[in-house]
Design a protein around this motif. Structure first.
Motif, short mmCIF file in Angstrom:
data_model
loop_
_atom_site.label_atom_id
_atom_site.label_comp_id
_atom_site.label_asym_id
_atom_site.label_seq_id
_atom_site.Cartn_x
_atom_site.Cartn_y
_atom_site.Cartn_z
N PHE A 27 0.84 -1.18 0.00
CA PHE A 27 0.00 0.00 0.00
C PHE A 27 0.88 1.23 0.00
CE2 PHE A 27 -2.47 -3.34 1.93
CZ PHE A 27 -3.71 -3.19 1.33
N SER A 28 0.44 2.27 -0.70
CA SER A 28 1.19 3.53 -0.67
C SER A 28 0.86 4.25 0.63
CB SER A 28 0.83 4.40 -1.88
OG SER A 28 -0.53 4.75 -1.85
N THR A 29 1.85 4.87 1.23
CA THR A 29 1.65 5.55 2.51
C THR A 29 1.39 7.04 2.34
OG1 THR A 29 4.03 5.91 2.75
CG2 THR A 29 3.11 3.90 3.73
N ALA A 30 1.47 7.52 1.11
CA ALA A 30 1.22 8.94 0.82
C ALA A 30 0.85 9.06 -0.65
CB ALA A 30 2.48 9.76 1.10
N ASN A 31 0.39 10.22 -1.06
CA ASN A 31 0.24 10.47 -2.48
C ASN A 31 1.66 10.55 -3.04
OD1 ASN A 31 -2.51 10.68 -2.17
ND2 ASN A 31 -2.51 12.91 -2.09
N VAL A 32 2.01 9.59 -3.86
CA VAL A 32 3.40 9.47 -4.29
C VAL A 32 3.48 9.36 -5.81
CG1 VAL A 32 3.44 6.96 -3.96
CG2 VAL A 32 5.58 8.22 -3.89
N ASN A 33 4.50 9.99 -6.38
CA ASN A 33 4.72 9.90 -7.82
C ASN A 33 5.28 8.53 -8.17
OD1 ASN A 33 3.97 12.46 -8.85
ND2 ASN A 33 5.86 13.33 -8.06
N MET A 34 4.66 7.88 -9.13
CA MET A 34 5.27 6.70 -9.75
C MET A 34 6.20 7.27 -10.82
SD MET A 34 3.55 3.75 -12.13
CE MET A 34 2.73 2.83 -10.86
N ARG A 35 7.45 6.89 -10.79
CA ARG A 35 8.45 7.43 -11.70
C ARG A 35 8.78 6.44 -12.81
NH1 ARG A 35 9.66 12.85 -10.79
NH2 ARG A 35 9.20 13.27 -8.62
N SER A 36 9.36 6.95 -13.88
CA SER A 36 9.73 6.10 -15.01
C SER A 36 11.09 5.44 -14.81
CB SER A 36 9.72 6.91 -16.31
OG SER A 36 10.54 8.04 -16.18
N GLY A 37 11.71 5.68 -13.69
CA GLY A 37 12.99 5.07 -13.34
C GLY A 37 13.20 5.19 -11.84
N PRO A 38 14.18 4.49 -11.31
CA PRO A 38 14.39 4.45 -9.86
C PRO A 38 15.13 5.67 -9.29
CG PRO A 38 15.93 3.00 -10.94
CD PRO A 38 15.04 3.55 -12.01
N THR A 40 14.11 10.18 -8.20
CA THR A 40 13.19 11.30 -8.35
C THR A 40 13.55 12.15 -9.56
OG1 THR A 40 14.53 12.62 -6.84
CG2 THR A 40 12.64 11.44 -5.90
N ARG A 41 14.67 11.88 -10.17
CA ARG A 41 15.07 12.63 -11.35
C ARG A 41 14.37 12.15 -12.62
NH1 ARG A 41 21.50 13.34 -10.15
NH2 ARG A 41 21.21 14.78 -8.44
N TYR A 42 13.81 10.96 -12.58
CA TYR A 42 13.08 10.45 -13.75
C TYR A 42 11.69 11.07 -13.80
CZ TYR A 42 16.63 6.92 -14.64
OH TYR A 42 17.80 6.29 -14.94
N PRO A 43 11.13 11.19 -15.01
CA PRO A 43 9.79 11.79 -15.13
C PRO A 43 8.73 11.00 -14.38
CG PRO A 43 10.85 11.58 -17.28
CD PRO A 43 11.71 10.85 -16.31
N ALA A 44 7.74 11.71 -13.88
CA ALA A 44 6.60 11.08 -13.20
C ALA A 44 5.66 10.46 -14.22
CB ALA A 44 5.87 12.10 -12.35
N VAL A 45 5.09 9.32 -13.88
CA VAL A 45 4.15 8.62 -14.75
C VAL A 45 2.73 8.92 -14.30
CG1 VAL A 45 3.40 6.34 -15.53
CG2 VAL A 45 5.83 6.79 -15.20
N ILE A 46 2.47 8.77 -13.01
CA ILE A 46 1.15 8.97 -12.43
C ILE A 46 1.33 9.16 -10.92
CG2 ILE A 46 0.72 6.51 -12.08
CD1 ILE A 46 -2.20 6.97 -12.76
N VAL A 47 0.37 9.79 -10.28
CA VAL A 47 0.38 9.90 -8.83
C VAL A 47 -0.45 8.76 -8.26
CG1 VAL A 47 -0.27 11.31 -6.83
CG2 VAL A 47 0.68 12.40 -8.86
N ILE A 48 0.14 8.01 -7.36
CA ILE A 48 -0.56 6.93 -6.67
C ILE A 48 -1.17 7.52 -5.40
CG2 ILE A 48 -0.36 4.69 -5.56
CD1 ILE A 48 2.09 4.16 -7.35
N PRO A 49 -2.49 7.48 -5.26
CA PRO A 49 -3.11 8.05 -4.06
C PRO A 49 -2.73 7.27 -2.79
CG PRO A 49 -4.74 7.70 -5.79
CD PRO A 49 -3.48 7.01 -6.23
N SER A 50 -2.70 7.98 -1.70
CA SER A 50 -2.39 7.37 -0.41
C SER A 50 -3.36 6.23 -0.10
CB SER A 50 -2.49 8.44 0.68
OG SER A 50 -2.19 7.89 1.93
N GLY A 51 -2.81 5.13 0.39
CA GLY A 51 -3.63 3.97 0.76
C GLY A 51 -3.97 3.04 -0.39
N SER A 52 -3.49 3.33 -1.59
CA SER A 52 -3.79 2.49 -2.76
C SER A 52 -2.95 1.23 -2.76
CB SER A 52 -3.54 3.26 -4.06
OG SER A 52 -4.38 4.38 -4.14
#
Length: 184
Positions: A27-38, A40-52
């Motif tokens: 589960f995600s613990t916060a609204n977090v960016n899913m990135r295109s690489g490992p 934070t410098r990689y582009p964001a793909v989507i925001v995963i809502p907290s608790g998802s």
């Protein structure tokens, strides 16, 4: 006798497989960016809502980043923002839990990964720059330039505006003071 033993072993192993596959969920613990690489410098793909709920495909051994699937998307999330159940308690996903949870250790290679998951994305055309390691964090420079431009425009608007109207910069500052989340 051998066939009974084989059937029993097969049934026991088949029963264990769903538990391993299910153990890779988190589960995600916060609204977090899913990135295109490992990173934070990689582009964001989507925001995963907290608790998802996300499905962990694997995690890096060298850094706490996991390849996850969420809502039909694939990308990377820091294990610091993922929790799963281990020994009947919720824990952040970290290297010490990979093996017990059945999470495979994976590597990241931009070529095939981006080809499979991001071909239609605007950042895909820059994959060679990302692959070659030119992943400088340009946000700082870009944001600095944007602030300078906004300051210049703000001063111009202040000079041109009516004396009875609030200058744009002051109006934005008051708005930020009322609602800080609007200014992030």
């Amino acid at each position: 006798m051998k066939s009974i033993w084989f059937a029993a072993a097969l049934a026991a192993s088949a029963g264990a497989l769903p538990a391993v596959a299910e153990a890779a969920s988190a589960f995600s613990t916060a609204n977090v960016n899913m990135r295109s690489g490992p990173s934070t410098r990689y582009p964001a793909v989507i925001v995963i809502p907290s608790g998802s709920r996300v499905n962990i495909q694997g995690c890096l051994s060298s850094a706490n980043w996991c390849d996850v699937a969420f809502a039909g998307y694939r990308g990377w999330v820091s294990g610091s923002y993922l929790q799963t159940t281990y020994s009947q308690r919720r824990v952040n996903v970290g290297p010490q839990y990979y093996r017990p949870l059945g999470i495979p250790t994976v590597t990241f290679s931009i070529g095939r990964y981006w080809d499979d998951h991001y071909r239609g994305r605007p950042f895909y055309r820059d994959r060679d720059r990302w692959r070659d390691g030119d992943v400088r964090d340009n946000r700082r420079d870009r944001d600095r330039d944007r602030r300078v431009d906004n300051d210049r425009r703000g001063r111009q608007i202040e000079r041109q505006s009516d004396p009875g109207r609030l200058p744009l910069r002051r109006m934005m500052q008051e708005r930020c003071e009322r609602d800080p989340s609007a200014c992030r």
